[in-house]
Design a protein around this motif. Structure first.
Motif, PDB file in Angstrom:
ATOM      1  N   LYS A 221     -10.407   2.621   0.701  1.00 51.53           N
ATOM      2  CA  LYS A 221     -11.777   3.100   0.524  1.00 51.53           C
ATOM      3  C   LYS A 221     -12.714   2.422   1.530  1.00 51.53           C
ATOM      4  CE  LYS A 221     -10.957   3.918  -4.412  1.00 51.53           C
ATOM      5  NZ  LYS A 221     -11.407   3.598  -5.802  1.00 51.53           N
ATOM      6  N   PHE A 222     -14.017   2.707   1.389  1.00 50.08           N
ATOM      7  CA  PHE A 222     -15.020   2.092   2.260  1.00 50.08           C
ATOM      8  C   PHE A 222     -16.356   2.091   1.537  1.00 50.08           C
ATOM      9  CE2 PHE A 222     -17.764   1.627   5.985  1.00 50.08           C
ATOM     10  CZ  PHE A 222     -17.076   0.640   6.675  1.00 50.08           C
ATOM     11  N   PRO A 223     -16.931   0.933   1.220  1.00 47.94           N
ATOM     12  CA  PRO A 223     -16.476  -0.414   1.524  1.00 47.94           C
ATOM     13  C   PRO A 223     -15.058  -0.667   0.999  1.00 47.94           C
ATOM     14  CG  PRO A 223     -18.728  -0.457   0.708  1.00 47.94           C
ATOM     15  CD  PRO A 223     -18.200   0.918   0.470  1.00 47.94           C
ATOM     16  N   GLU A 224     -14.377  -1.593   1.679  1.00 45.98           N
ATOM     17  CA  GLU A 224     -12.948  -1.758   1.477  1.00 45.98           C
ATOM     18  C   GLU A 224     -12.609  -2.747   0.362  1.00 45.98           C
ATOM     19  OE1 GLU A 224     -11.996  -1.103   6.232  1.00 45.98           O
ATOM     20  OE2 GLU A 224     -11.671  -3.058   5.300  1.00 45.98           O
ATOM     21  N   GLU A 225     -11.480  -2.459  -0.305  1.00 42.56           N
ATOM     22  CA  GLU A 225     -10.824  -3.410  -1.180  1.00 42.56           C
ATOM     23  C   GLU A 225      -9.375  -3.524  -0.713  1.00 42.56           C
ATOM     24  OE1 GLU A 225     -10.941  -1.771  -5.092  1.00 42.56           O
ATOM     25  OE2 GLU A 225      -9.869   0.057  -4.527  1.00 42.56           O
ATOM     26  N   THR A 226      -8.737  -4.656  -0.985  1.00 49.30           N
ATOM     27  CA  THR A 226      -7.352  -4.867  -0.572  1.00 49.30           C
ATOM     28  C   THR A 226      -6.421  -4.476  -1.708  1.00 49.30           C
ATOM     29  OG1 THR A 226      -7.993  -6.693   0.864  1.00 49.30           O
ATOM     30  CG2 THR A 226      -5.677  -6.537   0.282  1.00 49.30           C
ATOM     31  N   VAL A 227      -5.516  -3.542  -1.427  1.00 50.71           N
ATOM     32  CA  VAL A 227      -4.545  -3.087  -2.414  1.00 50.71           C
ATOM     33  C   VAL A 227      -3.151  -3.207  -1.816  1.00 50.71           C
ATOM     34  CG1 VAL A 227      -6.210  -1.480  -3.431  1.00 50.71           C
ATOM     35  CG2 VAL A 227      -4.647  -0.669  -1.658  1.00 50.71           C
ATOM     36  N   TYR A 228      -2.138  -2.954  -2.659  1.00 47.90           N
ATOM     37  CA  TYR A 228      -0.778  -3.047  -2.110  1.00 47.90           C
ATOM     38  C   TYR A 228       0.138  -2.013  -2.748  1.00 47.90           C
ATOM     39  CZ  TYR A 228       1.178  -5.277  -6.298  1.00 47.90           C
ATOM     40  OH  TYR A 228       1.622  -5.516  -7.579  1.00 47.90           O
ATOM     41  N   MET A 229       1.184  -1.695  -1.985  1.00 55.33           N
ATOM     42  CA  MET A 229       2.304  -0.898  -2.459  1.00 55.33           C
ATOM     43  C   MET A 229       3.542  -1.792  -2.393  1.00 55.33           C
ATOM     44  SD  MET A 229       0.706   2.192  -2.502  1.00 55.33           S
ATOM     45  CE  MET A 229       1.837   3.572  -2.322  1.00 55.33           C
ATOM     46  N   SER A 230       4.587  -1.451  -3.113  1.00 58.04           N
ATOM     47  CA  SER A 230       5.843  -2.189  -3.009  1.00 58.04           C
ATOM     48  C   SER A 230       6.991  -1.202  -2.855  1.00 58.04           C
ATOM     49  CB  SER A 230       6.066  -3.084  -4.231  1.00 58.04           C
ATOM     50  OG  SER A 230       6.125  -2.323  -5.412  1.00 58.04           O
ATOM     51  N   GLY A 231       8.087  -1.684  -2.270  1.00 56.78           N
ATOM     52  CA  GLY A 231       9.216  -0.812  -2.041  1.00 56.78           C
ATOM     53  C   GLY A 231      10.479  -1.579  -1.716  1.00 56.78           C
ATOM     54  N   PRO A 232      11.607  -0.858  -1.560  1.00 57.72           N
ATOM     55  CA  PRO A 232      12.906  -1.496  -1.351  1.00 57.72           C
ATOM     56  C   PRO A 232      13.270  -1.722   0.107  1.00 57.72           C
ATOM     57  CG  PRO A 232      13.213   0.837  -1.739  1.00 57.72           C
ATOM     58  CD  PRO A 232      11.727   0.589  -1.838  1.00 57.72           C
ATOM     59  N   SER A 233      12.414  -1.246   1.031  1.00 57.95           N
ATOM     60  CA  SER A 233      12.721  -1.412   2.450  1.00 57.95           C
ATOM     61  C   SER A 233      11.426  -1.477   3.243  1.00 57.95           C
ATOM     62  CB  SER A 233      13.585  -0.248   2.959  1.00 57.95           C
ATOM     63  OG  SER A 233      12.789   0.904   3.191  1.00 57.95           O
ATOM     64  N   ALA A 234      11.545  -1.771   4.523  1.00 50.82           N
ATOM     65  CA  ALA A 234      10.367  -1.876   5.384  1.00 50.82           C
ATOM     66  C   ALA A 234       9.698  -0.536   5.626  1.00 50.82           C
ATOM     67  CB  ALA A 234      10.758  -2.516   6.719  1.00 50.82           C
ATOM     68  N   THR A 235      10.352   0.541   5.246  1.00 50.16           N
ATOM     69  CA  THR A 235       9.780   1.875   5.426  1.00 50.16           C
ATOM     70  C   THR A 235       9.596   2.615   4.095  1.00 50.16           C
ATOM     71  OG1 THR A 235      11.989   2.814   5.827  1.00 50.16           O
ATOM     72  CG2 THR A 235      10.738   2.069   7.750  1.00 50.16           C
ATOM     73  N   GLY A 236       9.674   1.879   3.004  1.00 56.31           N
ATOM     74  CA  GLY A 236       9.476   2.478   1.697  1.00 56.31           C
ATOM     75  C   GLY A 236      10.779   2.950   1.065  1.00 56.31           C
ATOM     76  N   PRO A 237      10.699   3.899   0.111  1.00 57.27           N
ATOM     77  CA  PRO A 237       9.501   4.570  -0.390  1.00 57.27           C
ATOM     78  C   PRO A 237       8.599   3.611  -1.164  1.00 57.27           C
ATOM     79  CG  PRO A 237      11.406   5.111  -1.743  1.00 57.27           C
ATOM     80  CD  PRO A 237      11.927   4.336  -0.587  1.00 57.27           C
ATOM     81  N   TRP A 238       7.296   3.948  -1.163  1.00 52.41           N
ATOM     82  CA  TRP A 238       6.296   3.031  -1.674  1.00 52.41           C
ATOM     83  C   TRP A 238       5.778   3.450  -3.043  1.00 52.41           C
ATOM     84  CZ3 TRP A 238       6.727  -1.084   1.034  1.00 52.41           C
ATOM     85  CH2 TRP A 238       7.014  -1.011   2.405  1.00 52.41           C
ATOM     86  N   SER A 239       5.568   2.445  -3.894  1.00 53.48           N
ATOM     87  CA  SER A 239       4.961   2.658  -5.205  1.00 53.48           C
ATOM     88  C   SER A 239       3.700   1.806  -5.294  1.00 53.48           C
ATOM     89  CB  SER A 239       5.921   2.249  -6.327  1.00 53.48           C
ATOM     90  OG  SER A 239       7.094   3.036  -6.293  1.00 53.48           O
ATOM     91  N   PHE A 240       2.626   2.382  -5.804  1.00 50.81           N
ATOM     92  CA  PHE A 240       1.366   1.649  -5.861  1.00 50.81           C
ATOM     93  C   PHE A 240       1.474   0.459  -6.800  1.00 50.81           C
ATOM     94  CE2 PHE A 240      -2.985   0.882  -7.426  1.00 50.81           C
ATOM     95  CZ  PHE A 240      -3.607   0.629  -6.212  1.00 50.81           C
ATOM     96  N   GLY A 241       0.947  -0.705  -6.341  1.00 58.96           N
ATOM     97  CA  GLY A 241       1.035  -1.922  -7.135  1.00 58.96           C
ATOM     98  C   GLY A 241      -0.260  -2.309  -7.812  1.00 58.96           C
ATOM     99  N   GLY A 242      -1.374  -2.228  -7.077  1.00 62.88           N
ATOM    100  CA  GLY A 242      -2.648  -2.601  -7.657  1.00 62.88           C
ATOM    101  C   GLY A 242      -3.599  -3.190  -6.645  1.00 62.88           C
TER     102      GLY A 242
END
Length: 317
Positions: A221-242
């Motif tokens: 978003k903007f203004p920005e907040e820091t969020v993260y995704m997690s996954g099993p490899s450097a290319t994902g697949p990604w799941s939202f973490g928080g």
């Protein structure tokens, strides 16, 4: 009573002098990148030189700091100017750093002289504090190589990650996140540029690995907040973490870097909390970062004192 009051004042002054955040109050700093090497953490920041009340970023160089304990920071004397890239016209925006085969590769965002828009260059050094020289003589990524958005600043905020198998990756982008594999020489893309759809992605993609899980953090978003995704490899697949860190009060950007050091994890970021600080006069700070039993990154609050001292054995200065 007077002696007690004086002692309290001196104690308070000492506490302020030892505070870790921001890591320097001598200059304005932004867009942190970090590298842990030989028991020391090195921090690479953009130098915000905008005047008080200014209306635009003024960033001509990257500065290098280092610490043995995450509280006391040494300012290294030699800045890295954007002009290390002769093909660059201006701007030392966000960077990242990686070590490979005894050399240090600094990936920086600059404005290209002849190809309209932002570009990413690679500088190399035999030392984490430089001097750095252009590793290619040309840009690694230019604005005409990506066509997902019409903006001129969609090729910014490089982040480099070297996996356990030796494969290196470059992540970058604004509005749309992109990534590509790097060749072992660290200065050439190895294959196509991929795009990744991330919810409300703005910029500052960053990848780190912790206990076998890959964490892709970014500014949302903007203004920005820091969020993260997690996954099993450097290319994902990604799941939202928080959400890791909430947006700043007087700065629209935030920009994170995450490292492990002496058995603990840390997140660097920037805010505008110094006197006369703000959008174009930011300050880099650091906090300890924690994971829950399930591997989730716990929310991090910004503090004035920063993390507790974590001295590295044998490290001096």
């Amino acid at each position: 009573m007077l002696k007690q009051s004086l002692a309290a004042i001196l104690l308070a002054a000492t506490a302020v002098a030892q505070a870790a955040n921001p890591i320097t109050n001598k200059i304005f700093t932004a867009d942190p990148a970090a590298l842990v090497d030989n028991g020391r953490v090195y921090l690479y920041v953009g130098h915000d030189e905008g005047k008080e009340g200014g209306k635009d970023y003024v960033m001509n160089e990257w500065r290098v700091f280092s610490s043995c304990d995450m509280q006391n920071w040494t300012a290294h004397p030699d800045p890295v100017p954007y002009s290390v890239f002769k093909w660059a016209g201006r701007d030392a925006w966000a960077s990242d750093i990686a070590k490979r085969n005894g050399k240090y590769y600094l990936y920086g965002t600059v404005d290209h002289k002849t190809i309209p828009g932002k570009a990413i260059g690679v500088a190399v050094s035999n030392s984490p504090t430089g001097p750095f020289v252009d590793a290619r003589g040309t840009a690694l990524v230019t604005n005409d190589m990506t066509h997902e958005t019409p903006i001129a600043w969609d090729d910014i905020d490089p982040a480099v990650f070297v996996d356990d198998d030796g494969q290196a990756y470059l992540y970058w982008g604004n509005t749309v996140m992109k990534y590509a594999r790097l060749k072992p020489n660290m200065i050439e893309l190895d294959g196509p540029i991929h795009t990744v759809g991330l919810e409300a992605f703005t910029e500052a993609s960053y990848l780190h690995k912790h206990k076998g899980t890959y964490y892709l953090s970014y500014s949302r978003k903007f203004p920005e907040e820091t969020v993260y995704m997690s996954g099993p490899s450097a290319t994902g697949p990604w799941s939202f973490g928080g959400v890791i860190m909430e947006q700043n009060s007087n700065v629209k950007t935030i920009h994170q870097a995450i490292v492990d050091f002496n058995g603990k994890s840390y997140i660097f970021y920037h805010n505008g909390k110094l006197p006369t600080g703000g959008e174009y006069r930011r300050s880099v700070a650091v906090e300890e970062l924690h994971y829950g039993p399930d591997g989730k990154i716990l929310p991090v609050a910004q503090t004035g004192q920063g993390p507790a001292a974590n001295p590295s054995p044998g490290c001096k200065g």
